[in-house]
Design an enzyme around this catalytic site. Structure first.
Site, PDB file in Angstrom:
ATOM      1  N   HIS A 125       2.922  24.829  44.497  1.00 36.25           N
ATOM      2  CA  HIS A 125       4.318  24.396  44.561  1.00 36.25           C
ATOM      3  C   HIS A 125       4.894  24.643  45.950  1.00 36.25           C
ATOM      4  O   HIS A 125       5.472  23.747  46.588  1.00 36.25           O
ATOM      5  CB  HIS A 125       5.112  25.176  43.498  1.00 36.25           C
ATOM      6  CG  HIS A 125       6.563  24.860  43.426  1.00 36.25           C
ATOM      7  ND1 HIS A 125       7.187  24.445  42.277  1.00 36.25           N
ATOM      8  CD2 HIS A 125       7.551  24.896  44.365  1.00 36.25           C
ATOM      9  CE1 HIS A 125       8.472  24.259  42.502  1.00 36.25           C
ATOM     10  NE2 HIS A 125       8.729  24.527  43.758  1.00 36.25           N
ATOM     11  N   GLU A 126       4.727  25.840  46.461  1.00 37.04           N
ATOM     12  CA  GLU A 126       5.320  26.155  47.760  1.00 37.04           C
ATOM     13  C   GLU A 126       4.608  25.439  48.889  1.00 37.04           C
ATOM     14  O   GLU A 126       5.224  25.059  49.891  1.00 37.04           O
ATOM     15  CB  GLU A 126       5.325  27.670  47.999  1.00 37.04           C
ATOM     16  CG  GLU A 126       5.936  28.498  46.873  1.00 37.04           C
ATOM     17  CD  GLU A 126       7.366  28.108  46.525  1.00 37.04           C
ATOM     18  OE1 GLU A 126       8.043  27.474  47.346  1.00 37.04           O
ATOM     19  OE2 GLU A 126       7.812  28.426  45.402  1.00 37.04           O
ATOM     20  N   HIS A 129       6.168  22.211  49.554  1.00 32.25           N
ATOM     21  CA  HIS A 129       7.329  22.310  50.441  1.00 32.25           C
ATOM     22  C   HIS A 129       6.886  22.398  51.892  1.00 32.25           C
ATOM     23  O   HIS A 129       7.473  21.765  52.777  1.00 32.25           O
ATOM     24  CB  HIS A 129       8.175  23.544  50.104  1.00 32.25           C
ATOM     25  CG  HIS A 129       8.816  23.486  48.748  1.00 32.25           C
ATOM     26  ND1 HIS A 129       9.281  22.327  48.187  1.00 32.25           N
ATOM     27  CD2 HIS A 129       9.059  24.473  47.844  1.00 32.25           C
ATOM     28  CE1 HIS A 129       9.787  22.594  46.992  1.00 32.25           C
ATOM     29  NE2 HIS A 129       9.672  23.885  46.761  1.00 32.25           N
TER      30      HIS A 129
END
Lengths: 245, 141
Positions: A125-126, A129
Site C-alpha cells: 500500500h505505501e 504512494h
C-alpha cells in the site's frame, strides 16, 4: 514535521495532520506505562522492533507483490533502501502503518502488526504512494492528489469481497460491482485520517471527482488481486512486459 | 519447413528478430490465465468488480497460437500472440498515461534519498535493517 522540540517551533497547521498517530516521529521515544508492562508485557520495544524488521525484510525477499513494487520503483529511478525508506516504530493503536511524505519513509507499526501477511499489505500500500510520488508531481497537500493515490492503493491492495463485507460495502445479496464502493469507502477513511481538517463531504467530493481515472489506473500491479489466488505471482511474472524488470 | 496456412509477410531468419517478440510469455501462462478467468472464484471476482463476466477466449487463442509456434514454428501464429500482447499492454497502460489528475515527472524527485535527521540516523545504526541494507549494497558492487 520537524525534529525541533515541540515547545520551540510554532505549531504548523500541518502538524495536526494525523502525524500525532506516530509519536516517535515527533522526537518522543515511546515509553510504556507501568501497568502496560506488568499486565500486557509491553515495553519490549527493541525485541518488537527487530521482529518487525525481520518481517519487513522477509517480505522483500519473498512476497511477489512487494518484490514487484520494489522493481517498479527501481525501474522508475526510485530504488528503495531498506534502512533509509522503511522504519518500524511504536504508533498509536488505531493505525497499522503509514507513509511520511516529508521524510519519504514508510512507517510500519511494530506494536500493532506482527503478521507477515499484514505487513505485506502495508508495504505494498505505501509503496504505491511512493510509486505515485516518484512518477508524478504528487502534492500531498492537494486533496485531489491525495484522493487519487488513496483510491489506487485501496483498489490494488484492499477490498476483497470478504473485506468489503466486513466494511459493510457488500453482502451476499449485494455483490455486483460493489468493489468500487469498497474502494471509495476505504479511500475516504484514509483521506480523513491524514487530513482531520477536511469534512467527510469535502473528502467524498474530491474522491468522486477523480474516481474514474484513478480507479482504472492499475500500475504497476496491473490487476486487482483476487485473494487466495496466484494473482500476485501472475502480476510479478508479467512485470517485464510493462517496464518493471 | 513449417506448414503454414498463409505465407508470412516477411521471412525471418531467427525468431528473435521479430519485433516485440519479448512480449510473448511462456505458453503455460496463457493457459493459467484462461483457467483463472473461467474458474468459479475468478468469475465471482469479475462479477464483484465489473458486474459481468469477462471474455476469456483471448487467453485460449493466445495459448493455442503459442503452442503452434512452439511445436510447429508457425511464425504467423507467434505474430498473433505478439499482436494480442501489444493490445493488452496498450489497454493496461492507457489509463495510467491518460490519468491527468497529476502531471508526470521527467525525472525522479531529487530528494528521494535525502539524509534523515541525525538523531534518526544514530538510532538506526546496527539495527537489523541497517545490516541488511549494507549487505545488499555490498552485493551490488
Amino acid at each position: 514535521m520537524s525534529d525541533k522540540p515541540s515547545e520551540a517551533a510554532p505549531v504548523d497547521k500541518e502538524d495536526n495532520w494525523g502525524y500525532d498517530l506516530y509519536p516517535e516521529r515527533r522526537g518522543e521515544a515511546a515509553r510504556a506505562k507501568w501497568w502496560q508492562i506488568a499486565l500486557f508485557g509491553a515495553g519490549q520495544t527493541n525485541v518488537e522492533k527487530t521482529t518487525c524488521e525481520r518481517n519487513v525484510y522477509n517480505c522483500f525477499e519473498n512476497s511477489p507483490l512487494v518484490k514487484l513494487m520494489y522493481s517498479a520503483l527501481k525501474a522508475s529511478g526510485c530504488e528503495i533502501d531498506l534502512r533509509r525508506h522503511i522504519a518500524c516504530e511504536v504508533c498509536d493503536v488505531s493505525v497499522s502503518g503509514g507513509y511520511d511524505p516529508k521524510l519519504n519513509q514508510i512507517v510500519v507499526c511494530q506494536n500493532v502488526v506482527r503478521n507477515k501477511g499484514i505487513i505485506q499489505g502495508i508495504l505494498t500500500h505505501e509503496m504505491i504512494h511512493m510509486f505515485d510520488a516518484c512518477r508524478h508531481q504528487l502534492d500531498f497537500k492537494n486533496i485531489h492528489h491525495l484522493a487519487c493515490t488513496e483510491i489506487r492503493a485501496a483498489n490494488l491492495t484492499h477490498c476483497s469481497f470478504m473485506s468489503a463485507m466486513f466494511q459493510g460495502d457488500a453482502s451476499p445479496i449485494r455483490i455486483r460491482k460493489q468493489h468500487a464502493e469498497c474502494v471509495k469507502m476505504k479511500a475516504l477513511g484514509s483521506v480523513m485520517a491524514v487530513r482531520p481538517d477536511v469534512t467527510k463531504e469535502e473528502a467524498l467530493a474530491a474522491i468522486d471527482k477523480v474516481f474514474t481515472k484513478c480507479y482504472n489506473d492499475l500500475e504497476p500491479i496491473g490487476r486487482r488481486i483476487r485473494r487466495n489466488s496466484a494473482d500476485m505471482i501472475r502480476a510479478y511474472e508479467e512485470k517485464g512486459n510493462y517496464g518493471y524488470e | 519447413m513449417s506448414e503454414t496456412k498463409e505465407t508470412p509477410a516477411k521471412q525471418y531468419v531467427d525468431e528473435k528478430d521479430i519485433p516485440n517478440v519479448w512480449l510473448v510469455r511462456p505458453c503455460e501462462s496463457y493457459k493459467d490465465e484462461y483457467s483463472e478467468c473461467k474458474s468459479i472464484r475468478g468469475r465471482f471476482h469479475q462479477y464483484f468488480i465489473h458486474g459481468e463476466n469477462l471474455d476469456c477466449a483471448q487467453w485460449q487463442t493466445d495459448f493455442d497460437n503459442c503452442m503452434k509456434f512452439r511445436l510447429q514454428k508457425d511464425i504467423p501464429a507467434l505474430e498473433q500472440v505478439i499482436k494480442s500482447e501489444s493490445k493488452r499492454r496498450y489497454e493496461r497502460l492507457a489509463p495510467h498515461y491518460y490519468n491527468d489528475v497529476w502531471k508526470h515527472r521527467d525525472k525522479p524527485p531529487e530528494d528521494w534519498n535525502k539524509p534523515l535527521p541525525p538523531k534518526m540516523q544514530e538510532e538506526y545504526k546496527n539495527t537489523y535493517l541497517d545490516h541488511k541494507a549494507r549487505e545488499y549494497k555490498a552485493s551490488q558492487t
